[in-house]
Design an enzyme around this catalytic site. Structure first.
Site, PDB file in Angstrom:
ATOM      1  N   SER A   1      18.053  -6.694   2.117  1.00 11.89           N
ATOM      2  CA  SER A   1      18.564  -5.358   2.382  1.00 11.89           C
ATOM      3  C   SER A   1      20.081  -5.412   2.485  1.00 11.89           C
ATOM      4  O   SER A   1      20.656  -6.461   2.813  1.00 11.89           O
ATOM      5  CB  SER A   1      17.989  -4.834   3.709  1.00 11.89           C
TER       6      SER A   1
ATOM      7  N   GLY B   1       6.785  -1.448  -2.184  1.00  8.72           N
ATOM      8  CA  GLY B   1       5.743  -2.405  -2.539  1.00  8.72           C
ATOM      9  C   GLY B   1       4.681  -1.796  -3.441  1.00  8.72           C
ATOM     10  O   GLY B   1       4.213  -2.420  -4.393  1.00  8.72           O
TER      11      GLY B   1
ATOM     12  N   TYR C   1      17.403  -6.347  13.032  1.00 11.84           N
ATOM     13  CA  TYR C   1      16.979  -6.117  11.645  1.00 11.84           C
ATOM     14  C   TYR C   1      17.932  -6.837  10.698  1.00 11.84           C
ATOM     15  O   TYR C   1      17.495  -7.495   9.738  1.00 11.84           O
ATOM     16  CB  TYR C   1      16.956  -4.618  11.334  1.00 11.84           C
TER      17      TYR C   1
ATOM     18  N   ASN D   1       0.819  -1.217   0.000  1.00  9.35           N
ATOM     19  CA  ASN D   1       0.000   0.000   0.000  1.00  9.35           C
ATOM     20  C   ASN D   1       0.850   1.262   0.000  1.00  9.35           C
ATOM     21  O   ASN D   1       0.349   2.361  -0.189  1.00  9.35           O
ATOM     22  CB  ASN D   1      -0.961   0.025   1.194  1.00  9.35           C
ATOM     23  N   THR D   2       2.177   1.106   0.195  1.00 10.51           N
ATOM     24  CA  THR D   2       3.048   2.275   0.251  1.00 10.51           C
ATOM     25  C   THR D   2       4.452   1.895  -0.177  1.00 10.51           C
ATOM     26  O   THR D   2       4.798   0.709  -0.264  1.00 10.51           O
ATOM     27  CB  THR D   2       3.077   2.858   1.686  1.00 10.51           C
TER      28      THR D   2
END
Length: 307
Positions: A153, A30, A179, A26-27
């Site tokens: 990443s 992506g 992360y 949605n943002t």
């Protein structure tokens, strides 16, 4: 496919007849991945946690590309129950899935756990996608040339290790290292999945990609001591989310992509630029660690793969 050094969204081949499921769409990266696929004819499923934001994103895509087919599916990767429910609905609605793009993620969050008791970054970024892929893989394996694209990443190199003795960071917590663990796990998952698919003689392939340093909402949990440097260096190092989506789009659609490859930006330090084939860390390629991570991931999620 044009000049291989200047691959852009224009190079995405016709996707008519293909179905793509994209998590966290949605943002940010992506969203631009979804828009790029919809523009070229794919039926796109925005698999998102917030249905209202997903509907707004779908409306933006169809406003720009009126021919596009875009639907929204609720998915909370931090809940295995939600993953199972979403996978069941997707499997019923789509007998064939051509693309699964494991894009959603959280970064540098304060110490939190998922509803299932996993450290939030590992649970969301790796275990949630591991479970979703395992549940949807039968649909993908029915399609010649289907792909699973998992977004990693550059952080898979930074303070990164798979802490098998404390995967959930119960004995101390470092948000940056946590992360890094989750992003290293994304790559190890891709390589082990590809090995299993190849051994199964499946034409489905597993590929990884990373967006470089892109401007997205992920940085909202950036530790305070890093924010001044981020503000100072952003104009020099950070690219748009649309550019960050290009390695994912290439991994998902370029007909020359092979299973087990990894795509990222071509610029200095892979931080920005056109998408190209890049190399993961030596640790990411450790087959013994990959198999160990796979086994513990199956145990934690109670998901068994068909390969």
């Amino acid at each position: 496919m044009g000049n291989r050094d200047t691959w852009t969204a224009e190079n995405v081949p016709d996707q008519t007849g293909r179905t793509a499921v994209i998590t966290g769409s949605n943002t940010g990266i992506g969203y631009h991945t979804a828009a790029g696929l919809a523009r070229h004819g794919a039926a796109v499923v925005l698999a998102v946690r917030d249905l209202d934001k997903g509907a707004a994103a779908a409306d933006r895509i169809t406003a720009e590309y009126p021919h596009a087919t875009v639907v929204v599916q609720e998915l909370d990767l931090s809940s295995l129950a939600s993953v199972r429910e979403a996978a069941e609905k997707l499997g019923t609605a789509y007998p064939r899935i051509d693309l699964l793009i494991n894009n959603a993620g959280v970064m540098y969050t304060p110490k939190q756990t998922t509803v299932d008791g996993f450290e939030l970054q590992f649970g969301t970024n790796h275990l949630g996608h591991f479970a979703l892929t395992g549940l949807l893989l039968p649909r993908l394996m029915q399609v010649a040339g289907a792909r699973v694209v998992t977004v990693s990443s550059m952080a898979h190199r930074i303070m990164a290790a798979i802490h098998f003795d404390d995967l959930q960071w119960e004995n101390g917590y470092n948000r940056i290292a946590a992360y890094g663990q989750s992003k290293l796990a994304n790559l190890m998952f891709t390589y082990e999945l590809q090995r299993r698919l190849a051994a199964h003689d499946s034409s489905t392939i597993a590929v990884a990609a990373h967006p470089g340093t892109a401007h997205t909402e992920l940085t909202r949990h950036l530790p305070p001591f890093l924010r001044p440097a981020d503000r100072l260096l952003s104009p020099l190092m950070v690219q748009s989310a649309a550019m960050g989506a290009l390695p994912i789009l290439r991994a998902a659609t370029d007909p020359e992509v092979l299973g087990g490859q990894y795509y990222g930006p071509s610029g200095i330090g892979e931080q920005r630029g056109q998408p190209k084939l890049v190399e993961a860390s030596r640790q990411a390629h450790d087959a013994e660690l990959q198999r160990r991570l796979w086994a513990v991931s199956e145990e934690l999620t109670a998901i068994t793969f068909p390969v």
